[in-house]
Write a protein that holds these residues in place. Structure first.
Motif, PDB file in Angstrom:
ATOM      1  N   PRO A   1       0.834  -1.208   0.000  1.00 32.20           N
ATOM      2  CA  PRO A   1       0.000   0.000   0.000  1.00 32.20           C
ATOM      3  C   PRO A   1       0.865   1.253   0.000  1.00 32.20           C
ATOM      4  CG  PRO A   1      -0.013  -1.049   2.159  1.00 32.20           C
ATOM      5  CD  PRO A   1       0.700  -1.985   1.237  1.00 32.20           C
ATOM      6  N   LEU A   2       0.414   2.259  -0.734  1.00 33.39           N
ATOM      7  CA  LEU A   2       1.129   3.525  -0.767  1.00 33.39           C
ATOM      8  C   LEU A   2       0.852   4.300   0.521  1.00 33.39           C
ATOM      9  CD1 LEU A   2       0.611   4.564  -4.499  1.00 33.39           C
ATOM     10  CD2 LEU A   2       2.410   3.176  -3.486  1.00 33.39           C
ATOM     11  N   GLY A   3       1.362   5.518   0.595  1.00 35.26           N
ATOM     12  CA  GLY A   3       1.248   6.281   1.832  1.00 35.26           C
ATOM     13  C   GLY A   3       0.553   7.604   1.632  1.00 35.26           C
ATOM     14  N   VAL A   4       0.602   8.409   2.681  1.00 37.43           N
ATOM     15  CA  VAL A   4       0.000   9.735   2.644  1.00 37.43           C
ATOM     16  C   VAL A   4       0.788  10.624   3.604  1.00 37.43           C
ATOM     17  CG1 VAL A   4      -1.683   9.198   4.464  1.00 37.43           C
ATOM     18  CG2 VAL A   4      -2.165  11.020   2.824  1.00 37.43           C
ATOM     19  N   ASP A   5       0.901  11.879   3.263  1.00 34.19           N
ATOM     20  CA  ASP A   5       1.539  12.864   4.125  1.00 34.19           C
ATOM     21  C   ASP A   5       0.543  13.249   5.217  1.00 34.19           C
ATOM     22  OD1 ASP A   5       2.575  15.117   5.332  1.00 34.19           O
ATOM     23  OD2 ASP A   5       3.179  16.100   3.479  1.00 34.19           O
ATOM     24  N   GLN A   6       0.626  12.566   6.351  1.00 30.12           N
ATOM     25  CA  GLN A   6      -0.379  12.736   7.401  1.00 30.12           C
ATOM     26  C   GLN A   6      -0.236  14.042   8.168  1.00 30.12           C
ATOM     27  OE1 GLN A   6       0.295   9.244   9.737  1.00 30.12           O
ATOM     28  NE2 GLN A   6      -0.225   7.848   8.074  1.00 30.12           N
ATOM     29  N   ILE A   7       0.913  14.685   8.060  1.00 30.54           N
ATOM     30  CA  ILE A   7       1.117  15.959   8.755  1.00 30.54           C
ATOM     31  C   ILE A   7       0.444  17.098   7.983  1.00 30.54           C
ATOM     32  CG2 ILE A   7       2.835  17.637   9.520  1.00 30.54           C
ATOM     33  CD1 ILE A   7       4.729  15.277  10.022  1.00 30.54           C
ATOM     34  N   ASN A   8       0.719  17.162   6.681  1.00 30.59           N
ATOM     35  CA  ASN A   8       0.119  18.229   5.883  1.00 30.59           C
ATOM     36  C   ASN A   8      -1.350  17.990   5.603  1.00 30.59           C
ATOM     37  OD1 ASN A   8       2.122  20.301   5.283  1.00 30.59           O
ATOM     38  ND2 ASN A   8       3.269  18.676   4.267  1.00 30.59           N
ATOM     39  N   PHE A   9      -1.711  16.749   5.257  1.00 31.39           N
ATOM     40  CA  PHE A   9      -3.110  16.446   4.966  1.00 31.39           C
ATOM     41  C   PHE A   9      -3.805  16.095   6.277  1.00 31.39           C
ATOM     42  CE2 PHE A   9      -0.922  15.795   0.953  1.00 31.39           C
ATOM     43  CZ  PHE A   9      -1.711  16.557   0.109  1.00 31.39           C
ATOM     44  N   HIS A  10      -4.278  17.126   6.945  1.00 32.66           N
ATOM     45  CA  HIS A  10      -4.799  17.004   8.312  1.00 32.66           C
ATOM     46  C   HIS A  10      -6.040  17.887   8.447  1.00 32.66           C
ATOM     47  CE1 HIS A  10      -4.963  17.131  12.708  1.00 32.66           C
ATOM     48  NE2 HIS A  10      -4.097  16.138  12.724  1.00 32.66           N
ATOM     49  N   PRO A  11      -7.032  17.458   9.234  1.00 35.43           N
ATOM     50  CA  PRO A  11      -8.240  18.277   9.415  1.00 35.43           C
ATOM     51  C   PRO A  11      -7.960  19.686   9.949  1.00 35.43           C
ATOM     52  CG  PRO A  11      -8.619  16.049  10.214  1.00 35.43           C
ATOM     53  CD  PRO A  11      -7.156  16.135   9.868  1.00 35.43           C
ATOM     54  N   GLU A  12      -6.836  19.857  10.646  1.00 39.28           N
ATOM     55  CA  GLU A  12      -6.512  21.176  11.194  1.00 39.28           C
ATOM     56  C   GLU A  12      -6.159  22.192  10.110  1.00 39.28           C
ATOM     57  OE1 GLU A  12      -3.505  20.678  14.135  1.00 39.28           O
ATOM     58  OE2 GLU A  12      -4.859  19.715  15.577  1.00 39.28           O
ATOM     59  N   ARG A  13      -6.019  21.735   8.870  1.00 42.54           N
ATOM     60  CA  ARG A  13      -5.763  22.645   7.755  1.00 42.54           C
ATOM     61  C   ARG A  13      -7.013  23.434   7.337  1.00 42.54           C
ATOM     62  NH1 ARG A  13      -0.532  24.002   6.254  1.00 42.54           N
ATOM     63  NH2 ARG A  13       0.800  22.173   6.427  1.00 42.54           N
ATOM     64  N   ARG A  14      -8.120  23.127   7.934  1.00 42.97           N
ATOM     65  CA  ARG A  14      -9.375  23.810   7.583  1.00 42.97           C
ATOM     66  C   ARG A  14      -9.206  25.319   7.758  1.00 42.97           C
ATOM     67  NH1 ARG A  14     -14.785  22.481   7.065  1.00 42.97           N
ATOM     68  NH2 ARG A  14     -16.301  24.008   7.789  1.00 42.97           N
ATOM     69  N   ASP A  15      -9.632  26.080   6.753  1.00 48.79           N
ATOM     70  CA  ASP A  15      -9.508  27.535   6.732  1.00 48.79           C
ATOM     71  C   ASP A  15     -10.903  28.153   6.851  1.00 48.79           C
ATOM     72  OD1 ASP A  15      -9.234  30.209   6.144  1.00 48.79           O
ATOM     73  OD2 ASP A  15      -7.850  29.909   4.475  1.00 48.79           O
ATOM     74  N   PRO A  16     -11.256  28.680   8.033  1.00 46.06           N
ATOM     75  CA  PRO A  16     -12.612  29.241   8.227  1.00 46.06           C
ATOM     76  C   PRO A  16     -12.955  30.358   7.239  1.00 46.06           C
ATOM     77  CG  PRO A  16     -11.479  28.971  10.335  1.00 46.06           C
ATOM     78  CD  PRO A  16     -10.458  28.711   9.268  1.00 46.06           C
ATOM     79  N   GLN A  17     -11.962  31.165   6.872  1.00 43.58           N
ATOM     80  CA  GLN A  17     -12.243  32.245   5.932  1.00 43.58           C
ATOM     81  C   GLN A  17     -12.565  31.693   4.546  1.00 43.58           C
ATOM     82  OE1 GLN A  17     -12.558  35.654   6.598  1.00 43.58           O
ATOM     83  NE2 GLN A  17     -13.476  35.462   4.548  1.00 43.58           N
ATOM     84  N   LEU A  18     -11.808  30.673   4.121  1.00 47.02           N
ATOM     85  CA  LEU A  18     -12.083  30.038   2.833  1.00 47.02           C
ATOM     86  C   LEU A  18     -13.468  29.411   2.841  1.00 47.02           C
ATOM     87  CD1 LEU A  18     -11.257  28.990   0.025  1.00 47.02           C
ATOM     88  CD2 LEU A  18     -10.154  27.049   1.171  1.00 47.02           C
ATOM     89  N   VAL A  19     -13.810  28.730   3.925  1.00 40.98           N
ATOM     90  CA  VAL A  19     -15.131  28.113   4.044  1.00 40.98           C
ATOM     91  C   VAL A  19     -16.222  29.176   3.934  1.00 40.98           C
ATOM     92  CG1 VAL A  19     -16.689  26.848   5.568  1.00 40.98           C
ATOM     93  CG2 VAL A  19     -14.280  26.187   5.425  1.00 40.98           C
TER      94      VAL A  19
END
Length: 387
Positions: free
Chosen positions: A186-204
């Protein structure tokens, strides 16, 4: 010193999963100076780029494929042979079924190189590119073409030391068609960058445009029929009719159907086109800021982009076959689209909009992706190659 060389006709500077795989692999081997790692990148000129103590990119001048593509297919052994003879690697990994298996196997045999050759099944090409392309043609051409493609695969891959694949569903299909020495990696994922904390309230807030109940949909895939773009664009006006607020649909990428995307941005107020997103941080922010994503290709062999979405906590609507189906079945973080029609997709999106378990799905998405890492992927590969 153990030497590993990667050769792949699927590399593209604006590509998706295969491009990410090779970039992550370069990062991994920069931290492993005891291994000599060389990635052969097809380019407009030939030169050597050193990216680590013993990590190199060998750029080879290879012409572009005709049409609206950025791929460069190496088809002549004479272009690659001098490099492989000079490196005399222990292992050569072949990442694409077009021309490269025949070219590499021929070079190894002609020059009696010590290299073991392994294939990486980045694309389930007998089904993805042959059966799908010939589907609907008369005289049973789809099944005949697929049969020829599997014979091609057996002829070239079964002579290798092994074949790596990242989906157990795909592996079972490969084995049914006579593929030998297939290994699950199985391949992997960058779990640090791809994280729910990246959510941007202003963008939303910007995307929801004053309506907190407006769904934000994110489609960051190649703009082509294979990835489900036409399915989504056909479903969008139906969704607008059934929901109180037209969803914000964010499209990111490049591809032959780019003009259809640009037309959609003109036709609908809440359809947005980002262009090709090269930066990990921007992509991660959109994943984490969206409500729902898509994995509509039934032909994924792992689906890096969809695992990145899951890692950022984004639920998905997935196709009914391939790795997309496999990830959603394992994670429980979304829906499987059994009926691959605009009406079926519309129904799933409307169902998601009314689902009270959205937060649970987001949690499941992150928990599933947390089991996957690039270090585990390449550690497993290296153990296999050195054994």
């Amino acid at each position: 010193m153990f030497c590993l060389v990667d050769c792949n006709n699927f590399w593209s500077p604006s590509g998706g999963g295969v491009r990410r795989y090779h970039l992550e692999k370069l990062k991994y081997y920069k931290q492993r100076p005891e291994i000599r790692y060389v990635f052969v990148m097809h380019d407009e000129r030939t030169y050597t780029e050193q990216v680590g103590e013993n990590t190199f990119v060998e750029h080879l001048k290879v012409p572009k494929v005709m049409g609206n593509w950025e791929y460069r297919y190496l088809i002549r052994a004479s272009v690659l042979a001098p490099l492989l003879v000079k490196l005399d690697p222990d292992v050569i990994e072949v990442g694409s079924p077009y021309f490269m298996p025949k070219v590499v196997n021929a070079i190894v045999k002609k020059y009696t190189l010590k290299a073991k050759v392994f294939g990486f099944w980045h694309a389930d090409f007998p089904v993805t590119y042959v059966r799908r392309f010939l589907g609907g043609w008369p005289f049973g051409l789809a099944s005949k073409g697929e049969s020829i493609a599997w014979r091609h695969a057996r002829n070239h891959y079964n002579t290798m030391s092994g074949v790596l694949a990242s989906s157990q569903l795909i592996i079972r299909r490969m084995q049914r068609h006579g593929m030998q020495r297939v290994h699950f990696v199985p391949l992997g994922v960058d779990q640090i960058n791809f994280h729910p904390e990246r959510r941007d309230p202003q963008l939303v807030s910007d995307l929801k445009a004053g309506e907190s109940e407006r769904l934000v949909l994110f489609f960051p895939h190649r703009f082509c029929h294979e990835k489900g773009l036409s399915l989504l664009l056909a479903a969008y006006p139906m969704i607008c009719q059934q929901l109180a607020h037209a969803p914000a649909l964010v499209l990111a990428g490049m591809g032959p159907d780019l003009m259809r995307v640009k037309q959609a941005t003109q036709d609908y107020t809440h359809v947005h086109y980002l262009g090709f997103v090269d930066g990990v941080e921007q992509m991660a922010t959109y994943y984490a800021s969206a409500d729902l994503g898509f994995a509509l290709s039934a032909w994924e062999t792992f689906g890096l982009s969809l695992v990145e979405a899951l890692s950022a906590g984004l639920p998905l609507i997935a196709a009914n076959d391939g790795a997309a189906k496999e990830h959603i079945e394992k994670s429980g973080a979304g829906y499987i689209l059994e009926n691959l029609t605009p009406e079926g997709l519309c129904d799933k999106i409307v169902t998601f909009a009314k689902d009270l378990n959205k937060d649970i799905m987001k949690l499941k998405a992150r928990q599933y992706a947390a089991q996957l890492s690039w270090d585990n992927c390449f550690d497993t590969q290296l153990r296999l190659y050195q054994s």
